[in-house]
Scaffold this motif. Structure first.
Motif, PDB file in Angstrom:
ATOM      1  N   ASP A  75     -60.455 -14.418  -5.834  1.00 27.61           N
ATOM      2  CA  ASP A  75     -60.758 -14.165  -7.124  1.00 27.61           C
ATOM      3  C   ASP A  75     -62.185 -13.616  -7.416  1.00 27.61           C
ATOM      4  OD1 ASP A  75     -58.336 -14.969  -8.257  1.00 27.61           O
ATOM      5  OD2 ASP A  75     -59.043 -17.187  -8.567  1.00 27.61           O
ATOM      6  N   SER A  96     -58.136  -7.175  -9.873  1.00 24.40           N
ATOM      7  CA  SER A  96     -58.185  -8.122 -11.189  1.00 24.40           C
ATOM      8  C   SER A  96     -59.417  -8.611 -11.096  1.00 24.40           C
ATOM      9  CB  SER A  96     -57.059  -9.217 -10.699  1.00 24.40           C
ATOM     10  OG  SER A  96     -55.826  -8.735 -10.861  1.00 24.40           O
ATOM     11  N   ARG A 109     -53.767 -10.481 -11.477  1.00 19.84           N
ATOM     12  CA  ARG A 109     -53.900 -11.968 -10.940  1.00 19.84           C
ATOM     13  C   ARG A 109     -53.979 -12.780 -12.370  1.00 19.84           C
ATOM     14  NH1 ARG A 109     -54.867 -16.723 -11.091  1.00 19.84           N
ATOM     15  NH2 ARG A 109     -56.410 -17.901  -9.884  1.00 19.84           N
TER      16      ARG A 109
END
Length: 174
Positions: free
Chosen positions: A33, A125, A166
């Motif tokens: 992330d 993402s 995502r």
């Protein structure tokens, strides 16, 4: 220009509430992330990142990486590490590439302060987080002149915007 797949806005009153929101977010983050933090001096970027670290279960002691550019906080369990970046002094995507964030992204959550326009190429993402003080501080976009990013008990607006596959579904931050 890529449009967000979802957006949300929260209001917090002080450091504890800001950290609590970030801790809830930290619990849903996973390896790979990419988060971009934006906000003026005193908006609470480092405070927010401390909450993320608590939610991720990384070693405590998160401080601003202003002078070193990158700080890595290892997981105390089997979760992802936290890589905390201050990109204020970086002027291009090439300079971002020079610090080799790609090397740790597959095992970490990467949080970049002042990264808008510099790090989006690192992932398909991203989650953009904008912190806004109700009272205001130094000029928007200015680096912390005392490097403390001090958080007081004033209200903040925290805007989240998810981009890419995502973030097709907004996280439940209850």
């Amino acid at each position: 220009m890529q449009e967000p797949v979802w957006e949300a806005e929260f209001r917090t009153n002080g450091a504890e509430e800001t950290q609590a929101l970030a801790e809830r977010l930290g619990r849903v983050l996973r390896r790979g992330d990419l988060l971009l933090l934006t906000g003026e001096l005193g908006a609470g970027k480092t405070t927010f990142t401390q909450g993320l670290g608590a939610g991720l279960g990384v070693r405590p002691g998160i401080i601003s990486p202003t002078f070193v550019l990158v700080r890595e906080h290892p997981s105390l369990g089997d979760g992802p590490d936290l890589v905390h970046v201050d990109a204020y002094r970086l002027g291009s995507e090439g300079e971002v590439d020079d610090i080799d964030l790609e090397a740790s992204m597959d095992r970490s959550v990467t949080v970049v302060e002042w990264g808008r326009g510099l790090v989006e190429h690192l992932s398909d993402s991203r989650l953009e987080i904008t912190l806004v003080r109700a009272v205001g501080g130094d000029a928007p976009g200015a680096p912390a002149t005392d490097y403390s990013d001090e958080d007081t008990d004033e209200e903040r607006t925290i805007r989240l915007a998810g981009f890419g596959p995502r973030w097709q579904q907004a996280p439940d931050l209850g």
